[in-house]
Write a protein that holds these residues in place. Sequence first.
Motif, PDB file in Angstrom:
ATOM      1  N   LYS A 128      15.822 -54.360-107.881  1.00  0.00           N
ATOM      2  CA  LYS A 128      15.979 -54.734-106.468  1.00  0.00           C
ATOM      3  C   LYS A 128      15.650 -56.218-106.275  1.00  0.00           C
ATOM      4  O   LYS A 128      16.428 -56.986-105.728  1.00  0.00           O
ATOM      5  CB  LYS A 128      15.053 -53.885-105.591  1.00  0.00           C
ATOM      6  CG  LYS A 128      15.389 -52.430-105.540  1.00  0.00           C
ATOM      7  CD  LYS A 128      14.438 -51.634-104.621  1.00  0.00           C
ATOM      8  CE  LYS A 128      13.053 -51.467-105.189  1.00  0.00           C
ATOM      9  NZ  LYS A 128      12.979 -50.572-106.366  1.00  0.00           N
ATOM     10  N   THR A 129      14.486 -56.620-106.761  1.00  0.00           N
ATOM     11  CA  THR A 129      14.058 -58.009-106.584  1.00  0.00           C
ATOM     12  C   THR A 129      14.987 -58.948-107.346  1.00  0.00           C
ATOM     13  O   THR A 129      15.407 -59.982-106.819  1.00  0.00           O
ATOM     14  CB  THR A 129      12.609 -58.162-107.091  1.00  0.00           C
ATOM     15  OG1 THR A 129      11.770 -57.326-106.284  1.00  0.00           O
ATOM     16  CG2 THR A 129      12.135 -59.596-107.028  1.00  0.00           C
ATOM     17  N   ASP A 163       8.442 -56.461 -99.555  1.00  0.00           N
ATOM     18  CA  ASP A 163       7.678 -55.670-100.523  1.00  0.00           C
ATOM     19  C   ASP A 163       6.296 -56.308-100.660  1.00  0.00           C
ATOM     20  O   ASP A 163       6.194 -57.489-101.017  1.00  0.00           O
ATOM     21  CB  ASP A 163       8.415 -55.638-101.863  1.00  0.00           C
ATOM     22  CG  ASP A 163       7.710 -54.780-102.900  1.00  0.00           C
ATOM     23  OD1 ASP A 163       8.318 -54.473-103.930  1.00  0.00           O
ATOM     24  OD2 ASP A 163       6.528 -54.408-102.690  1.00  0.00           O
ATOM     25  N   ASN A 185       7.150 -59.953-105.140  1.00  0.00           N
ATOM     26  CA  ASN A 185       7.859 -60.450-106.323  1.00  0.00           C
ATOM     27  C   ASN A 185       8.988 -61.397-105.962  1.00  0.00           C
ATOM     28  O   ASN A 185       9.240 -62.369-106.664  1.00  0.00           O
ATOM     29  CB  ASN A 185       8.438 -59.281-107.140  1.00  0.00           C
ATOM     30  CG  ASN A 185       7.357 -58.494-107.872  1.00  0.00           C
ATOM     31  OD1 ASN A 185       7.514 -57.308-108.116  1.00  0.00           O
ATOM     32  ND2 ASN A 185       6.255 -59.145-108.229  1.00  0.00           N
ATOM     33  N   ASP A 206      14.709 -57.670 -99.501  1.00  0.00           N
ATOM     34  CA  ASP A 206      14.227 -56.966-100.694  1.00  0.00           C
ATOM     35  C   ASP A 206      13.247 -55.884-100.258  1.00  0.00           C
ATOM     36  O   ASP A 206      12.276 -56.176 -99.548  1.00  0.00           O
ATOM     37  CB  ASP A 206      13.518 -57.935-101.650  1.00  0.00           C
ATOM     38  CG  ASP A 206      13.075 -57.251-102.945  1.00  0.00           C
ATOM     39  OD1 ASP A 206      12.105 -57.723-103.576  1.00  0.00           O
ATOM     40  OD2 ASP A 206      13.694 -56.238-103.334  1.00  0.00           O
TER      41      ASP A 206
HETATM   42 MG   LIG Z   1      10.942 -55.401-106.487  1.00  0.00          MG
END
Ligand SMILES: [Mg+2]
Lengths: 256, 256
Positions: B16-17, B40, B44, B125
């Motif tokens: 995802k990141t 998040d 990250n 994100d």
């Molecule tokens: Mg992530």
Amino acid sequence: MGRCIAIANQKGGVGKTTTTINLAAALAAAERRVLVVDSDPQGNTTGGLGERRDEPRPTLYDLLLGEVEVGDIVVKTGFPHLDLIPADIGLSGAEVELVEREGRETILRQALAALRHEYDFILIDCPPSLGLLTVNALAAADSVLIPLQCEYYALEGLTLITNTVELIRRSLNPGLVVEGILMTMFDGRNNLSNQVVADVRAHYPEVVFATQVPRNVRISEAPSHGKPILQYDIRSKGAQAYLDLAVELLQGRGAP
Amino acid sequence: MGRCIAIANQKGGVGKTTTTINLAAALAAAERRVLVVDSDPQGNTTGGLGERRDEPRPTLYDLLLGEVEVGDIVVKTGFPHLDLIPADIGLSGAEVELVEREGRETILRQALAALRHEYDFILIDCPPSLGLLTVNALAAADSVLIPLQCEYYALEGLTLITNTVELIRRSLNPGLVVEGILMTMFDGRNNLSNQVVADVRAHYPEVVFATQVPRNVRISEAPSHGKPILQYDIRSKGAQAYLDLAVELLQGRGAP
Ligand SMILES: [Mg+2]
Ligand SMILES: Nc1ncnc2c1ncn2[C@@H]1O[C@H](COP(=O)(O)OP(=O)(O)OP(=O)(O)O)[C@@H](O)[C@H]1O
Ligand SMILES: Nc1ncnc2c1ncn2[C@@H]1O[C@H](COP(=O)(O)OP(=O)(O)OP(=O)(O)O)[C@@H](O)[C@H]1O
Ligand SMILES: [Mg+2]
């Protein structure tokens, strides 16, 4: 009185479920009585042990909400000495529903108390977050095993989980210690992997397991057959690593 | 009016990141004005763009609690056309603190409304969970991009995120569509990888991106240098894949 170990790390995809299932299977192969608790609403530990997640039966959710007794939800898996408390997506409701409850952080500890004498090891697989489900697991556990993928983001996030363990030790569970940091998906050909391992061993020399789990495709194939790596391919490097980890745990790395 | 896309999947470690940062950088390289929102608590995306997570400044947390205006928290990154709303571990407090709040699911949508006209793309994100932070992102977004690691557990969990998208569409955001499913960490030499891709393409023929992101060690090295893959190694297979993805997104896969 068995040992209760939480397998936790808020970073996603680092090998929490893989370690829970395969360490449990290795300990069971060594004739220890093992209970695995799936406290992740994804239910990967439940699926990886061959149990259907959509089976209409009580899960950890029902136990936390006080609707069933712990004895009513333990499932005998097809593997000797290895029992399971299953999870499914309904468990994600517990995070919100338990917020108002008195003593919401120690519900799991109380629920498991009745079982502790029946098992040599209780392993709790945690979701990738530091919410109420992970807090419950850390409050219930004697120690926490932290799987750490040999990657940069995982290294960056290590202090988040170690800080949380420290917070839980001071507030809810004074006996909680770090069982160890387990390096996972190690690839010796890759600089980053080697750098991360060197870094972690330098900063946490006392707590990193000697055993490192290599990246091994057989490990990622096993869950699609509903089996731990030991049963899926005992000759694989992955199976060997988790057997080594079980031996290291049983011999006590010098830990009290 | 820019497009707002949530990058979401409750399964941990699926990319995802990595997708948020590198798709954002590819769109910015194509001269689109891009805002990245890190929702998040691991932070990250913030770290991967070279911003320190422990910098004393307001983050998404302060915006959600209503303590700052959205204009006060946007950070200009070192990369042209690429701005960031940062996150840090304090954001995990929002999940509990917002539970009681009226309209708790649409706070982010309202906060971002003031900015929508300033950007061509807003990418959010998400953390590896289906809690309030992810729900806020799905309620704010026009579409959701689902990164999917070519692994069994990721495949097993795909229905959990697609069901959640359906729930959000019916309750909070009738216009929400699936932008696409992006296969990540694909390894052509590995049977499991090929099987998972074949499975997903068979079940979701309309929504899987043609672009597949290969497993590529340069992608995992880039965050330790605080750079997207484009800036870290433009010649790598990883950089090429995310440029291809940006082109596919800009040309519209035939999606409305
Ligand atoms: Mg992530
Ligand atoms: N040593 C290994 N070699 C190869 N693949 C691995 C290894 N360990 C885990 N995997 C695979 O990597 C993926 C992530 O592992 P796993 O799901 O156990 O992590 P997790 O921390 O439990 O994830 P989550 O944060 O979503 O709960 C899985 O698809 C798993 O099969
Ligand atoms: N295509 C790729 N090739 C190699 N490594 C990759 C690739 N994509 C991501 N990675 C690495 O895999 C790990 C997981 O990716 P990432 O952190 O982006 O996933 P995520 O879904 O954001 O995780 P989380 O669930 O914790 O938020 C990271 O260490 C990242 O650098
Ligand atoms: Mg897991």
